[in-house]
Design an enzyme around this catalytic site. Structure first.
Site, short mmCIF file in Angstrom:
data_model
loop_
_atom_site.label_atom_id
_atom_site.label_comp_id
_atom_site.label_asym_id
_atom_site.label_seq_id
_atom_site.Cartn_x
_atom_site.Cartn_y
_atom_site.Cartn_z
N GLN A 28 74.71 59.65 88.15
CA GLN A 28 74.16 60.66 87.23
C GLN A 28 74.62 60.41 85.80
O GLN A 28 74.03 60.89 84.85
CB GLN A 28 74.60 62.04 87.77
CG GLN A 28 74.44 63.22 86.85
CD GLN A 28 75.81 63.71 86.36
OE1 GLN A 28 76.79 62.96 86.34
NE2 GLN A 28 75.86 64.98 85.98
N LYS B 200 83.41 49.04 91.34
CA LYS B 200 82.82 49.26 90.01
C LYS B 200 82.94 48.02 89.13
O LYS B 200 82.04 47.72 88.35
CB LYS B 200 83.49 50.45 89.32
CG LYS B 200 83.06 51.79 89.87
CD LYS B 200 83.63 52.92 89.03
CE LYS B 200 83.21 54.25 89.63
NZ LYS B 200 83.80 55.38 88.91
N ASP C 104 89.80 59.80 83.44
CA ASP C 104 89.37 61.17 83.71
C ASP C 104 90.53 62.04 84.21
O ASP C 104 90.32 63.06 84.80
CB ASP C 104 88.25 61.18 84.75
CG ASP C 104 88.69 60.54 86.07
OD1 ASP C 104 89.84 60.06 86.13
OD2 ASP C 104 87.89 60.53 87.02
N CYS D 77 86.07 67.16 86.30
CA CYS D 77 84.61 67.14 86.27
C CYS D 77 84.05 67.22 87.69
O CYS D 77 82.96 67.74 87.91
CB CYS D 77 84.09 65.89 85.58
SG CYS D 77 84.34 65.95 83.79
N CYS E 148 87.73 72.23 110.73
CA CYS E 148 86.77 72.90 111.60
C CYS E 148 87.45 74.18 112.08
O CYS E 148 88.26 74.77 111.36
CB CYS E 148 86.34 71.99 112.75
SG CYS E 148 87.69 71.55 113.85
#
Ligand SMILES: [Zn+2]
Length: 384
Positions: free
Chosen positions: A78, A92, A136, A194, A342
């Site tokens: 995105q 990456k 980040d 983020c 769970c």
């Protein structure tokens, strides 16, 4: 002058490629050769690193170092425009190097497939003249700031969150450093990432591009660098504000009586990823509660059925019922710490084994499930 003479020369292809630079008096032949001789390090091939690396490569920065150890996730696409859909699941650095080589084969891309740490930061950063921080997380931001100040390097800072971004240049020799602005990181958990709070995908394009401009200005020694100034961009209002930053004489790093003379243990100090990195595969509810209170970066994956969620749920958990895991794998990040829960801890154990088989590497099972959470952590969560 001697530096200009020692800058590498340009061949005929490069002269054509950089024509629009060469006709700028502020760049010209000397500047373009200076760019070719430059070594710029980009920390993080993510949202900020993507546009920065693309523009710096296109501009002809001769040597670009990239530090990253992550794998491309579908949720990166995105905003992390260095990477394409075909690269999902691959490192990456691999997709970044391929894209940059295609963009400009005259650029040498040096891959540092590692996590920047106090053990390698000085040596790694020492090999470059300008550092662009696209990290980040606070631990890396302080590490880069401190290492650059100790080495006498300038760091081009950028950060983004939701619709707001900021950029500055920290050069302790000529102005304030990041610690003059924020002496210490915020308490763990106070500032959402983020991944938790979201970010407009285009925003890092604006901030990362500003960082690339600053890096080029620093290399060329032209214009007014963002030293002592913090630019804040509000994407919703489409407004840039500028704050004046002053050097703090009491700054523990670059002040008159510095106390920080070597690199620190940033993960422990910032409550960074260290805690979850050392977490056992089986996690107790009290360990999970502590990790959440610290703000550790982890994803909670609830594999129960929708009707069970109606009865009891934990805030912030991602919900993918066990039976739908195979078809919804793409929604999960493969390297981020994943704590699976769970009802009692049995289905989550099966889900963990399944995800491990699918190449997930940072998996944890919540012992006793949400029932143990109700009993030991939060009685407000109903039992069933
Ligand atoms: Zn300082």
């Amino acid at each position: 002058m001697s530096e200009r003479l020692s800058s590498p020369s340009l061949d005929a292809h490069e002269l054509r490629r950089y024509h629009r630079h060469l006709i700028l008096p502020e760049v010209g032949m000397a500047g373009q050769r200076r760019l070719k001789g430059a070594r710029v390090l980009i920390v993080g091939a993510g949202g900020l690193g993507s546009p920065a690396a693309l523009y710096l490569a296109a501009a002809g920065v001769g040597t670009l170092g990239l530090v990253d150890f992550d794998v491309v996730e579908v949720t990166n696409l995105q905003r992390q425009i260095l990477h394409g859909s075909a690269a999902v699941g691959r490192p990456k650095l691999e997709s970044a190097a391929a894209r940059l080589a295609d963009l400009n084969p005259h650029v040498a891309v040096i891959r540092h497939d590692t996590r920047l740490s106090r053990d390698n930061a000085l040596e790694l950063i020492g090999g470059y003249e300008v550092v662009l921080d696209g990290a980040d997380n606070f631990a890396t931001r302080y590490l880069v700031n401190d290492a650059c100040a100790l080495l006498g390097r300038a760091v081009v800072h950028g950060s983004i969150f939701r619709f707001e971004g900021q950029a500055s240049v920290f050069d302790a020799a000529r102005g304030p450093c990041y610690r003059c602005l924020y002496r210490e990181p915020p308490p763990p958990g106070m500032v959402p990432t983020c991944a938790e709070g979201g970010v407009l995908g285009v925003l890092p394009g604006v901030i990362g591009t500003l960082q690339a401009i600053e890096a080029i200005k620093l290399v060329l020694g032209i214009g007014e660098p963002l030293i002592g100034r913090l630019v804040v961009f509000d994407a919703l209002a489409t407004r840039f504000r500028e704050l004046t930053l002053r050097k703090d004489p009491d700054c523990p790093l670059c002040g008159t009586h510095p106390t920080v003379r070597e690199l620190q243990d940033y993960d422990a100090w910032c409550g960074g990823p260290a805690a979850t990195e050392t977490m056992h595969e089986d996690v107790t509810v009290t360990e999970l509660a502590a990790a959440r209170a610290r703000g550790d970066e982890l994803v909670l994956l609830d594999v129960r059925e929708p009707f069970e969620l109606e009865i009891a749920r934990l805030d912030g958990a991602v919900h993918v019922p066990m039976r739908l895991l195979p078809e919804r794998l793409g929604e999960l990040e493969r390297t981020r710490p994943l704590v699976i829960l769970c009802h009692h801890g049995n289905r989550s154990r099966v889900a963990l084994e399944y995800l491990r088989g699918q190449g997930f590497t940072n998996l944890h099972n919540l012992k006793g499930g949400i029932d143990a959470w109700s009993l030991e952590v939060d009685p407000a969560v109903p039992r069933y």
